[in-house]
Design a protein around this motif. Structure first.
Motif, mmCIF file in Angstrom:
data_model
loop_
_atom_site.group_PDB
_atom_site.id
_atom_site.type_symbol
_atom_site.label_atom_id
_atom_site.label_comp_id
_atom_site.label_asym_id
_atom_site.label_seq_id
_atom_site.Cartn_x
_atom_site.Cartn_y
_atom_site.Cartn_z
ATOM 1 N N THR A 205 0.846 -1.195 0.000
ATOM 2 C CA THR A 205 0.000 0.000 0.000
ATOM 3 C C THR A 205 0.884 1.247 0.000
ATOM 4 O OG1 THR A 205 -0.091 -0.032 2.422
ATOM 5 C CG2 THR A 205 -1.859 -1.177 1.234
ATOM 6 N N GLY A 206 0.210 2.412 0.019
ATOM 7 C CA GLY A 206 0.928 3.677 0.070
ATOM 8 C C GLY A 206 1.233 4.204 -1.316
ATOM 9 N N THR A 207 1.965 5.282 -1.370
ATOM 10 C CA THR A 207 2.323 5.899 -2.640
ATOM 11 C C THR A 207 3.666 5.377 -3.124
ATOM 12 O OG1 THR A 207 3.386 7.725 -1.480
ATOM 13 C CG2 THR A 207 1.068 8.004 -2.063
ATOM 14 N N VAL A 208 3.905 5.545 -4.403
ATOM 15 C CA VAL A 208 5.200 5.162 -4.967
ATOM 16 C C VAL A 208 6.230 6.158 -4.441
ATOM 17 C CG1 VAL A 208 6.553 4.834 -7.062
ATOM 18 C CG2 VAL A 208 4.118 4.240 -7.040
ATOM 19 N N PRO A 209 7.216 5.707 -3.693
ATOM 20 C CA PRO A 209 8.174 6.668 -3.114
ATOM 21 C C PRO A 209 9.049 7.284 -4.190
ATOM 22 C CG PRO A 209 8.854 4.417 -2.661
ATOM 23 C CD PRO A 209 7.504 4.324 -3.308
ATOM 24 N N SER A 210 9.131 8.593 -4.190
ATOM 25 C CA SER A 210 9.973 9.277 -5.174
ATOM 26 C C SER A 210 11.433 8.922 -4.971
ATOM 27 C CB SER A 210 9.790 10.792 -5.076
ATOM 28 O OG SER A 210 10.111 11.240 -3.770
ATOM 29 N N LEU A 211 11.786 8.537 -3.743
ATOM 30 C CA LEU A 211 13.176 8.223 -3.456
ATOM 31 C C LEU A 211 13.614 6.904 -4.061
ATOM 32 C CD1 LEU A 211 13.321 9.343 0.289
ATOM 33 C CD2 LEU A 211 14.050 10.588 -1.728
ATOM 34 N N VAL A 212 12.653 6.141 -4.617
ATOM 35 C CA VAL A 212 13.029 4.913 -5.293
ATOM 36 C C VAL A 212 13.599 5.225 -6.671
ATOM 37 C CG1 VAL A 212 10.953 4.353 -6.613
ATOM 38 C CG2 VAL A 212 12.251 2.522 -5.552
ATOM 39 N N SER A 213 13.495 6.471 -7.070
ATOM 40 C CA SER A 213 13.935 6.879 -8.394
ATOM 41 C C SER A 213 15.340 7.460 -8.353
ATOM 42 C CB SER A 213 12.978 7.939 -8.955
ATOM 43 O OG SER A 213 11.670 7.447 -8.970
ATOM 44 N N HIS A 214 16.204 6.856 -9.089
ATOM 45 C CA HIS A 214 17.529 7.421 -9.299
ATOM 46 C C HIS A 214 18.048 6.899 -10.629
ATOM 47 C CE1 HIS A 214 18.956 3.483 -8.008
ATOM 48 N NE2 HIS A 214 18.274 3.630 -6.891
ATOM 49 N N ASN A 215 19.139 7.397 -11.064
ATOM 50 C CA ASN A 215 19.594 7.138 -12.423
ATOM 51 C C ASN A 215 19.880 5.669 -12.713
ATOM 52 O OD1 ASN A 215 19.438 9.859 -13.055
ATOM 53 N ND2 ASN A 215 21.540 10.264 -12.396
ATOM 54 N N LEU A 216 20.234 4.899 -11.697
ATOM 55 C CA LEU A 216 20.609 3.512 -11.933
ATOM 56 C C LEU A 216 19.414 2.583 -12.118
ATOM 57 C CD1 LEU A 216 23.586 3.017 -9.423
ATOM 58 C CD2 LEU A 216 23.697 3.355 -11.884
ATOM 59 N N LEU A 217 18.252 2.967 -11.635
ATOM 60 C CA LEU A 217 17.084 2.088 -11.684
ATOM 61 C C LEU A 217 16.617 1.917 -13.127
ATOM 62 C CD1 LEU A 217 15.197 0.519 -9.773
ATOM 63 C CD2 LEU A 217 13.636 2.440 -9.898
ATOM 64 N N LYS A 218 16.733 0.694 -13.636
ATOM 65 C CA LYS A 218 16.368 0.399 -15.019
ATOM 66 C C LYS A 218 15.097 -0.436 -15.119
ATOM 67 C CE LYS A 218 20.131 2.448 -16.324
ATOM 68 N NZ LYS A 218 20.054 3.823 -16.871
ATOM 69 N N GLU A 219 14.781 -1.190 -14.085
ATOM 70 C CA GLU A 219 13.585 -2.037 -14.085
ATOM 71 C C GLU A 219 12.808 -1.810 -12.796
ATOM 72 O OE1 GLU A 219 14.053 -6.169 -15.475
ATOM 73 O OE2 GLU A 219 16.183 -5.706 -15.682
#
Length: 277
Positions: A182-196
């Protein structure tokens, strides 16, 4: 390496290896794709220098013997596509050099191991297609060297926004699909290395963080979360009118613009006049 060498045979049991005292310098044992049956034997823990134990693509059953966690030099444990079950023991933290733990497509249940955060060298953690349940422990965010974290198709739950994914700065793949997060998609999960990134079929809600590479993923990544909105999904986010009204009122109060109802003003004046008379 003995991959495919014992097609359909049984894994040697502890009774068969009761006097086992050899191969003490063995570092790699690979029985990949051998269709082996039976349970994982305790004698494997006697391989004191074993670093890689590869038993994937077999039919090994029952829980992992806890004595295996005494093989302190183990760095890689690929065990996908077996029939292992039971819970994952907290004693796994004894394997301080562990870099790869792959339990894809087994029958493990119970809660996610609480102390995995102590495995500072862990890079690949794969639990897809099991029966794990409960919330992810915050300590998992201590595995700051994680490159891939795959948790799809379990019974996991909890608010993922409460987890500090910003600490996983090396992460290139995050798979959360088909759980009950549950909850929102955390913006902190986003960084340049995340490809999938895959959050298919959960209970996430709210706007997808903008200004990140999450907008570059296919919309199917977020399907099955009807309360999510914003790019790359076609449904736009609708402003919350009640929240906007509250914000306006708070702003007015902050500027000192208090508006008193007229009847309060009339009552005050009448009281003043009568009192003076």
């Amino acid at each position: 390496m003995l991959d495919g060498a014992f097609k359909g045979e049984g894994m040697p049991s502890d009774d068969d290896m009761v006097d086992f005292d050899g191969f003490q310098n063995l570092r790699l044992l690979s029985l990949f794709n051998s269709d082996l049956t039976g349970q994982m034997p305790i004698w494997l823990s006697k391989l004191k220098n074993i670093e890689i134990l590869r038993l994937d693509f077999n039919q090994i059953t029952r829980p992992i013997p806890e004595d295996i966690y005494n093989a302190a030099k183990l760095e890689e444990i690929p065990l996908p596509l077996n029939s292992l079950h039971g819970v994952i023991s907290d004693k796994i933290v004894n394997l301080t050099k562990l870099a790869i733990l792959d339990l894809y497509f087994n029958h493990f249940g119970g809660k996610h191991p609480l102390n995995l955060g102590k495995l500072s060298k862990l890079k690949f953690l794969t639990f897809d297609f099991n029966n794990l349940e409960g919330a992810l422990p915050p300590s998992l965010m201590n595995c700051t060297n994680l490159v891939e974290l795959c948790l799809g198709y379990n019974n996991l739950e909890g608010d993922i926004f409460m987890l500090d994914f910003s600490r996983l700065s090396q992460l290139t793949k995050l798979d959360l699909k088909s759980n009950s997060f549950t909850g929102t998609v955390p913006s902190l999960v986003s960084h340049n290395l995340l490809k999938e990134f895959d959050a298919l079929y959960n209970n996430l809600e709210g706007p997808i963080p903008t200004g990140t590479q999450l907008q570059s993923f296919n919309a199917s990544t977020f399907e099955g979360n009807p309360k999510l909105c914003g790019a790359p999904l076609p449904n736009k986010c609708i402003p919350n009118k009640d929240m906007d009204a509250d914000n306006k009122n708070n702003k007015d109060e902050g500027n000192g613009h208090h508006q008193l109802p007229w009847f309060y003003i009339i009552i005050v004046y009448l009281g003043f006049i009568l009192g003076f008379w």
